[in-house]
Design a protein around this motif. Structure first.
Motif, PDB file in Angstrom:
ATOM      1  N   PHE A   1       0.831  -1.199   0.000  1.00  0.00           N
ATOM      2  CA  PHE A   1       0.000   0.000   0.000  1.00  0.00           C
ATOM      3  C   PHE A   1       0.871   1.257   0.000  1.00  0.00           C
ATOM      4  CE2 PHE A   1      -2.750   3.232   2.019  1.00  0.00           C
ATOM      5  CZ  PHE A   1      -3.849   3.167   1.183  1.00  0.00           C
ATOM      6  N   ALA A   2       1.785   1.373   0.975  1.00  0.00           N
ATOM      7  CA  ALA A   2       2.663   2.547   1.053  1.00  0.00           C
ATOM      8  C   ALA A   2       3.780   2.300   2.056  1.00  0.00           C
ATOM      9  CB  ALA A   2       1.865   3.784   1.471  1.00  0.00           C
ATOM     10  N   PRO A   3       4.929   2.970   1.841  1.00  0.00           N
ATOM     11  CA  PRO A   3       5.988   2.887   2.845  1.00  0.00           C
ATOM     12  C   PRO A   3       5.656   3.827   4.004  1.00  0.00           C
ATOM     13  CG  PRO A   3       6.664   4.367   1.104  1.00  0.00           C
ATOM     14  CD  PRO A   3       5.329   3.787   0.695  1.00  0.00           C
ATOM     15  N   ILE A   4       6.257   3.572   5.139  1.00  0.00           N
ATOM     16  CA  ILE A   4       6.153   4.499   6.265  1.00  0.00           C
ATOM     17  C   ILE A   4       7.467   5.269   6.288  1.00  0.00           C
ATOM     18  CG2 ILE A   4       5.947   4.743   8.762  1.00  0.00           C
ATOM     19  CD1 ILE A   4       4.399   2.063   8.737  1.00  0.00           C
ATOM     20  N   THR A   5       7.409   6.523   5.864  1.00  0.00           N
ATOM     21  CA  THR A   5       8.624   7.332   5.782  1.00  0.00           C
ATOM     22  C   THR A   5       8.577   8.558   6.673  1.00  0.00           C
ATOM     23  OG1 THR A   5       7.757   8.533   3.872  1.00  0.00           O
ATOM     24  CG2 THR A   5       9.123   6.583   3.423  1.00  0.00           C
ATOM     25  N   ALA A   6       7.397   8.991   7.064  1.00  0.00           N
ATOM     26  CA  ALA A   6       7.252  10.201   7.871  1.00  0.00           C
ATOM     27  C   ALA A   6       6.916   9.804   9.311  1.00  0.00           C
ATOM     28  CB  ALA A   6       6.168  11.100   7.286  1.00  0.00           C
TER      29      ALA A   6
END
Length: 184
Positions: free
Chosen positions: A56-61
């Motif tokens: 779905f999405a990376p966790i970068t923030a």
């Protein structure tokens, strides 16, 4: 969770009636999700359809936190982070649409179901949380609902096996089980 929701790009938070702290552009989530308001509060809804198990999405923030709080995410046996994106508004469900893999620092579609456009975005809180800052009564209404959500520490190992759970949670559960058998 309510089946009908009204999608908005900005809304107020339940607690302070202000615009959410993190825009959907933080972590580049604007094409994936939107804030929603519904009868039981606020949350996130999917803007995409993806098959089960999909990335779905990376966790970068995120920002490391020294202590667990109601809004932090546990990422190891002793570390927590504050998600500095709309992901901080992911609600709990016992039939979650997403899984948070803290080892890979990514969010993916639950292996148990497809994600459809308009679905509420949620994850199973005990999959990341050993001991929660504040427990609560689950309102998901799912057949496998755990009732009171307090973290993996309070759950039976067999019950946890129904969901994706991060490796450090399994390690902590093993330590807990060993301590019980040793009489501690």
């Amino acid at each position: 969770m309510a089946s009908s929701t009204t999608t908005t790009t900005t809304t107020t938070t339940k607690s302070d009636h202000e615009t959410p702290a993190f825009p959907v552009t933080a972590n580049n989530l604007q094409d994936l999700l939107a804030y929603t308001s519904h009868a039981s509060g606020h949350g996130l809804v999917s803007l995409v359809s993806l098959p089960s198990g999909s990335f779905f999405a990376p966790i970068t923030a995120y920002t490391p936190c020294s202590t667990p709080q109601w809004h932090t995410l546990q990422v190891s046996a002793s570390s927590h982070i504050s998600l500095d994106s709309a992901f901080t508004y992911l609600n709990h469900s016992c039939n979650p649409s997403l899984e948070i893999d803290t080892e890979k620092m990514q969010v993916r579609v639950s292996k148990s179901r497809n994600l459809e456009k308009g679905d509420a975005l949620s994850f199973f809180y005990p999959s990341t949380e050993w001991k929660m800052d504040r427990g609560f009564e689950c309102l998901c209404g799912e057949g496998q609902c755990v009732g009171k959500v307090r973290g993996a520490k309070e759950m039976d190992k067999k019950e946890l096996e129904k969901w994706f759970v991060n490796g450090y949670i399994w390690e902590l559960k093993e330590e807990q089980e060993k301590a019980k058998t040793m009489g501690h």
